[in-house]
Design a protein around this motif. Structure first.
Motif, PDB file in Angstrom:
ATOM      1  N   ASP A 175       0.845  -1.187   0.000  1.00  0.00           N
ATOM      2  CA  ASP A 175       0.000   0.000   0.000  1.00  0.00           C
ATOM      3  C   ASP A 175       0.885   1.244   0.000  1.00  0.00           C
ATOM      4  N   THR A 176       0.484   2.221  -0.790  1.00  0.00           N
ATOM      5  CA  THR A 176       1.175   3.500  -0.731  1.00  0.00           C
ATOM      6  C   THR A 176       0.675   4.239   0.508  1.00  0.00           C
TER       7      THR A 176
ATOM      8  N   TYR B  66      -0.712   7.051   0.657  1.00  0.00           N
ATOM      9  CA  TYR B  66      -2.011   7.634   0.331  1.00  0.00           C
ATOM     10  C   TYR B  66      -3.120   6.586   0.455  1.00  0.00           C
ATOM     11  N   GLU B  67      -2.889   5.397  -0.106  1.00  0.00           N
ATOM     12  CA  GLU B  67      -3.906   4.342  -0.025  1.00  0.00           C
ATOM     13  C   GLU B  67      -4.162   3.923   1.421  1.00  0.00           C
TER      14      GLU B  67
ATOM     15  N   VAL C  78      -6.326   6.606   3.066  1.00  0.00           N
ATOM     16  CA  VAL C  78      -7.716   6.514   2.601  1.00  0.00           C
ATOM     17  C   VAL C  78      -8.416   5.352   3.306  1.00  0.00           C
TER      18      VAL C  78
ATOM     19  N   GLU D  53      -8.006  14.467   5.891  1.00  0.00           N
ATOM     20  CA  GLU D  53      -8.151  14.029   4.502  1.00  0.00           C
ATOM     21  C   GLU D  53      -6.766  13.921   3.850  1.00  0.00           C
ATOM     22  N   PRO D  54      -6.449  12.753   3.271  1.00  0.00           N
ATOM     23  CA  PRO D  54      -5.133  12.631   2.641  1.00  0.00           C
ATOM     24  C   PRO D  54      -5.064  13.419   1.330  1.00  0.00           C
ATOM     25  N   GLU D  55      -3.887  13.934   1.051  1.00  0.00           N
ATOM     26  CA  GLU D  55      -3.695  14.659  -0.202  1.00  0.00           C
ATOM     27  C   GLU D  55      -3.256  13.685  -1.282  1.00  0.00           C
ATOM     28  N   LYS D  56      -3.790  13.877  -2.478  1.00  0.00           N
ATOM     29  CA  LYS D  56      -3.383  13.015  -3.586  1.00  0.00           C
ATOM     30  C   LYS D  56      -1.904  13.235  -3.885  1.00  0.00           C
ATOM     31  N   PRO D  57      -1.189  12.146  -4.159  1.00  0.00           N
ATOM     32  CA  PRO D  57       0.233  12.313  -4.455  1.00  0.00           C
ATOM     33  C   PRO D  57       0.445  12.985  -5.812  1.00  0.00           C
TER      34      PRO D  57
ATOM     35  N   LYS E 248       1.974  13.360  -9.380  1.00  0.00           N
ATOM     36  CA  LYS E 248       2.388  12.379 -10.377  1.00  0.00           C
ATOM     37  C   LYS E 248       3.896  12.490 -10.610  1.00  0.00           C
TER      38      LYS E 248
END
Length: 68
Positions: free
Chosen positions: A29-30, A32-33, A36, A52-56, A58
């Protein structure tokens, strides 16, 4: 003496095999995952929600990436 050495060696090999077989059988799992999933679990259990996690961001391609 060689018989006891063989027995000790086999016992150690069996112990190493047992230890290496422990763990989850799934992809990693990353962060971020994992965040979530922790948020979903807390929501189901009606506990305070973690932030709330921030999207990584790219990944950008780098010229040396094919070497890795």
């Amino acid at each position: 003496m060689t018989g006891s050495r063989i027995l000790v060696t086999l016992t150690l090999l069996a112990a190493m095999a047992a230890v290496t077989a422990c763990g989850r059988k799934a992809g990693l799992d990353t962060p971020y995952e994992a965040a979530v999933q922790a948020r979903k679990d807390a929501e189901k259990a009606k506990q305070p929600l973690p932030p709330e996690p921030e999207k990584p961001v790219k990944d950008k391609k780098f010229i040396l990436d094919p070497l890795i």
